[in-house]
Design an enzyme around this catalytic site. Structure first.
Site, PDB file in Angstrom:
ATOM      1  CG  HIS A 268      -1.787   1.159   1.397  1.00  0.00           C
ATOM      2  ND1 HIS A 268      -3.120   1.158   1.065  1.00  0.00           N
ATOM      3  CD2 HIS A 268      -1.540   2.402   1.881  1.00  0.00           C
ATOM      4  CE1 HIS A 268      -3.648   2.334   1.315  1.00  0.00           C
ATOM      5  NE2 HIS A 268      -2.710   3.116   1.828  1.00  0.00           N
ATOM      6  CD  GLU A 269       1.680   3.539   3.774  1.00  0.00           C
ATOM      7  OE1 GLU A 269       1.832   4.586   3.113  1.00  0.00           O
ATOM      8  OE2 GLU A 269       0.731   3.379   4.562  1.00  0.00           O
ATOM      9  CG  HIS A 272       0.379   6.386  -0.418  1.00  0.00           C
ATOM     10  ND1 HIS A 272      -0.611   7.232  -0.878  1.00  0.00           N
ATOM     11  CD2 HIS A 272      -0.172   5.698   0.612  1.00  0.00           C
ATOM     12  CE1 HIS A 272      -1.717   7.053  -0.164  1.00  0.00           C
ATOM     13  NE2 HIS A 272      -1.475   6.131   0.745  1.00  0.00           N
TER      14      HIS A 272
END
Length: 500
Positions: A268-269, A272
């Site tokens: 997920h990160e 980003h």
């Protein structure tokens, strides 16, 4: 003063933001606890300095002069001028004294949150959180009073929403959330019934050493295109992606007896990070070259985690890598990993929630913070309202469990009020983008199954990353997918993955 002078001013502001970002990363990752007050003062001073720069009286004349000659600017420069004016208008209605006060109290509250959450101590946390909400309400009212006529805000909370998702209004949020509240409870029961019939996944058998988890994380981040010469992975109390486009900083938590949970957080990160590092270098330090709001930002992280990361082709492909680093535990076999990563189970913690229940966690927080800002609820009401909403939406009781209830997120103590809707708007955006990707790259699933991900990244780069803030959100979605945000893509994705 001219357009060129404005760009020099915003270049200075970008450098201050760079410094603040790195100080904030260090604060959450490496800073000794007793250094917090001094760090808070330094970070507040940076924000005050930036406010003084952008509030210079000469800026008004600069914008007037630049706009008189904007026909001579290239389209991207015209968009940059528009974004600079937008930032300038918002900055000029919030007094620098309020900027400083908010920076100081959120620093204090976030620091307190780290220890008081561990102690399940809502009583001592509540007074500081009340100060954060008081200042957030003051900021919201200042923005609403000054910009309502121009922006069309319907209330002060919408002004905060506009900070995190420019152009998004409550009409869109309420419409989407109403549809999800109507459909998700029934879908949830259908999914739970289906999964009960197929049996629960096998859980991890034994703890896994942190060094093995780090090695696995590094290899998977490399597969996802993370550049370790321009970024790093560290630990923090609350996982986040920070830093700047040329120096990306990702953090995670390592849990010895639940490795698979943290692994998706890292994916997920990384999503980003890839968005930030994928922004156009020739627009660097300019507002037009920045990421477009948190809804789009969350769409990229959720594209990586949910659309791609939890898909069967991706899980099948990474299973050998997982086993290479973590061992031959049957829980890490491909079939079981697929079950683990698509298990739907109502739980207390938002960051661990599955795709079906996650929007309900967001709606709970949205309704609470909105009502507090609008004076329809108080901070002291949060625990009881939280428990009532959790029981209503997910059938779970959080009475007295503040650590796993209203103290679980860093957003409110850090002052990010108005942020939460971005998560679900991002999930719906990700689903719509994925549907468009499949149309543009018909063999996307096969490529993902071979971990040949560059064509996926190329599509995201061309349609999202390189656009920065050149377009409005609606125009970005129309260019990328052929239509504005449509929640049916998310609901169809849920039905297709969990009920087919």
């Amino acid at each position: 003063m001219s357009y060129e002078t404005l760009t020099k001013t915003f270049y200075r502001l970008a450098q201050l933001e760079h410094a603040g970002s790195m100080l904030g990363w260090d604060q959450q990752v490496m800073m000794p606890p007793k250094s917090n007050e001094a760090r808070g003062r330094a970070m507040a001073e940076l924000q005050v300095l930036a406010t003084e720069i952008i509030q210079q009286p000469a800026m008004a004349d600069a914008f007037d002069a630049a706009e008189q000659n904007q026909d001579a600017l290239e389209p991207w420069q015209q968009a940059n001028l528009r974004q600079m004016r937008e930032a300038w208008k918002k900055a000029n209605v919030v007094p620098k004294e309020l900027v400083e006060a908010k920076a100081m109290i959120t620093n204090e509250c976030e620091h307190a949150w780290r220890s008081l959450r561990a102690e399940n101590n809502w009583k001592d946390f509540e007074p500081t959180l009340q100060k954060v909400f008081d200042l957030a309400r003051e900021e919201a009212q200042a923005l609403d009073n000054a910009l309502r006529a121009e922006k069309g805000y319907v209330n002060a909370y919408e002004a905060l929403l506009d900070i995190y998702d420019p152009g998004t209004r409550l009409a869109r949020v309420d419409s989407v959330f109403s549809e999800l509240k109507a459909e998700l409870p029934t879908l949830l029961q259908q999914v739970l019934a289906k999964q009960q019939a197929s049996g629960a996944p096998m859980q991890q058998q034994a703890p896994v050493d942190k060094s093995k988890q780090i090695a696995l994380a590094n290899e998977l981040m490399a597969v996802l295109g993370f550049d370790f010469d321009a970024g790093r992975l560290d630990e923090a109390a609350h996982p986040f992606s920070g830093g700047v486009p040329d120096d990306s900083r990702i953090t995670t938590r390592y849990v010895a007896d639940n490795v698979v949970e943290g692994l998706m957080g890292i994916i997920h990160e990384t999503g980003h990070s890839r968005y930030e590092t994928g922004l156009r270098k020739d627009w660097r330090y300019m507002p037009v070259g920045q990421s477009m709001g948190m809804g789009v930002h969350e769409s990229q992280s959720l594209f990586f985690e949910m659309q791609m990361g939890r898909s069967a082709p991706f899980i099948n492909a990474i299973a050998p890598i997982v086993q290479k680093h973590l061992g031959s535990d049957p829980a890490f076999e491909a079939g079981n990993l697929r079950k683990l990563y698509t298990e739907v189970k109502p739980g207390l913690i938002r960051v661990n929630a599955d795709e079906v229940t996650y929007p309900l966690h967001v709606i709970l927080r949205y309704e609470l913070e909105r009502d507090i800002i609008l004076g329809k609820a108080d901070v002291k009401d949060i625990p009881d309202r939280w428990n009532a909403a959790m029981q209503h939406y997910l059938g779970l009781n959080t009475e007295g469990d503040f650590k796993n209830g209203p103290m679980q997120d860093v957003h409110w103590p850090s002052g990010a009020i108005g942020y939460f809707p971005s998560y679900t708007l991002g999930a719906m955006t990700a689903a719509q983008l994925h549907a468009a990707l499949v149309q543009a790259v018909p063999n996307a699933a096969e490529l993902i199954g071979r971990l040949e991900l560059q064509p996926i990244f190329d599509w995201l780069s061309a349609n999202i990353w390189e656009k920065g803030c050149l377009l409005s959100y609606d125009d970005l979605m129309v260019e990328a997918t052929g239509e504005t945000l449509n929640s049916r893509y998310f609901l169809e994705h849920i039905k297709g993955r969990y009920l087919s």
